[in-house]
Design an enzyme around this catalytic site. Sequence first.
Site, short mmCIF file in Angstrom:
data_model
loop_
_atom_site.label_atom_id
_atom_site.label_comp_id
_atom_site.label_asym_id
_atom_site.label_seq_id
_atom_site.Cartn_x
_atom_site.Cartn_y
_atom_site.Cartn_z
N HIS A 140 0.84 -1.21 0.00
CA HIS A 140 0.00 0.00 0.00
C HIS A 140 0.87 1.26 0.00
O HIS A 140 0.64 2.19 -0.78
CB HIS A 140 -0.90 -0.02 1.25
CG HIS A 140 -1.68 1.22 1.47
ND1 HIS A 140 -3.01 1.35 1.12
CD2 HIS A 140 -1.33 2.42 2.04
CE1 HIS A 140 -3.44 2.56 1.45
NE2 HIS A 140 -2.43 3.23 2.01
N GLU A 141 1.89 1.28 0.86
CA GLU A 141 2.76 2.46 0.95
C GLU A 141 3.63 2.62 -0.29
O GLU A 141 3.84 3.74 -0.77
CB GLU A 141 3.62 2.38 2.21
CG GLU A 141 2.83 2.34 3.51
CD GLU A 141 1.84 3.49 3.65
OE1 GLU A 141 2.08 4.56 3.07
OE2 GLU A 141 0.81 3.30 4.34
N HIS A 144 1.59 4.23 -2.90
CA HIS A 144 1.51 5.68 -2.74
C HIS A 144 2.70 6.35 -3.43
O HIS A 144 2.55 7.36 -4.13
CB HIS A 144 1.54 6.06 -1.25
CG HIS A 144 0.19 6.13 -0.61
ND1 HIS A 144 -0.87 6.84 -1.13
CD2 HIS A 144 -0.27 5.57 0.55
CE1 HIS A 144 -1.92 6.73 -0.35
NE2 HIS A 144 -1.59 5.96 0.69
N GLU A 217 -6.40 6.82 -1.40
CA GLU A 217 -6.33 5.67 -0.49
C GLU A 217 -6.93 4.43 -1.13
O GLU A 217 -6.37 3.33 -1.01
CB GLU A 217 -7.05 5.99 0.82
CG GLU A 217 -6.30 6.94 1.73
CD GLU A 217 -4.92 6.43 2.09
OE1 GLU A 217 -4.76 5.22 2.38
OE2 GLU A 217 -3.98 7.24 2.08
#
Length: 297
Positions: A140-141, A144, A217
Amino acid sequence: MLKRITLFLATNLAVLVLLSIVMRVLGVNPQTSGGLLVVATLFGFGGSFISLMMSKWIAKRTTGAYVIEQPRNESERWLVDTVRRQAEAAGIRMPEVAIYEGPEINAFATGPSRNDALVAVSTGLLRNMDRDEAEAVLGHEVSHVANGDMVTMMLVQGVLNTFVIVLARVVGRIVDGYLGGNNRNGGFGYFMTVMVLDMVFGLLASVIAMCFSRYREFRADAGGARLAGRDKMISALEKLSRTYGETTLPKQVQAFGISGGVAHGLRRLFMTHPPLQERIEALRRLPAADPSVRVVT
């Protein structure tokens, strides 16, 4: 807390000093239409740009994050190896990997560019998540970073700030003229109107910025599902529910953490993250292995 306040004040003071110097050098007169646009752009983008350039430094200082330069144990080695593998899959340069002290389950990514970033996890995450779940959070990071969310968020905020500054002052001049003001620098009507509209337009700008923040997100969750697997990402978000809404991250970094806040009613408009259940449901609607889900869009 004192350290965070000091950094916040120092950053904003640096922005004001730098912009004042630039305006003086360029000979910008904020009373003209062109001058107003230049000033609005400088102030609108200036703070966001400087904050972006300093984001890694600020994150490290305010969280006390320990950057893993040489893994000291097997757990740190796994973290570094996992981020390296995901970064290669996402087509970005290896980010710095760090651990910060925090009881909640959380992680964040920040940095001035896709190839100059920091990915950090909390000690609470390492204690409460298994490796499949931690892998999904790292995905997930990394997503980003790969999506360029830090830069895009800066641009969105800069554009919104510029519009707020310009619109408030244009309307202020119209109102001041209607009230018969003849002061070249603006009369009482101008200053009162600008003061009120700065708050009103600023509030609307925050709603728009937070809407984009929630969208990214969902996109980062999909990226994490691609890098680690949909089921792992769902399991990670379900585990995250144990401490969702709790964070020890400084305000400057909270928007880039995986954990968001909890709000109801109109307050949801100002949330940086969607409700956790909405994120989980969005992932469940994705096919288990969908090659069309891309990290970079």
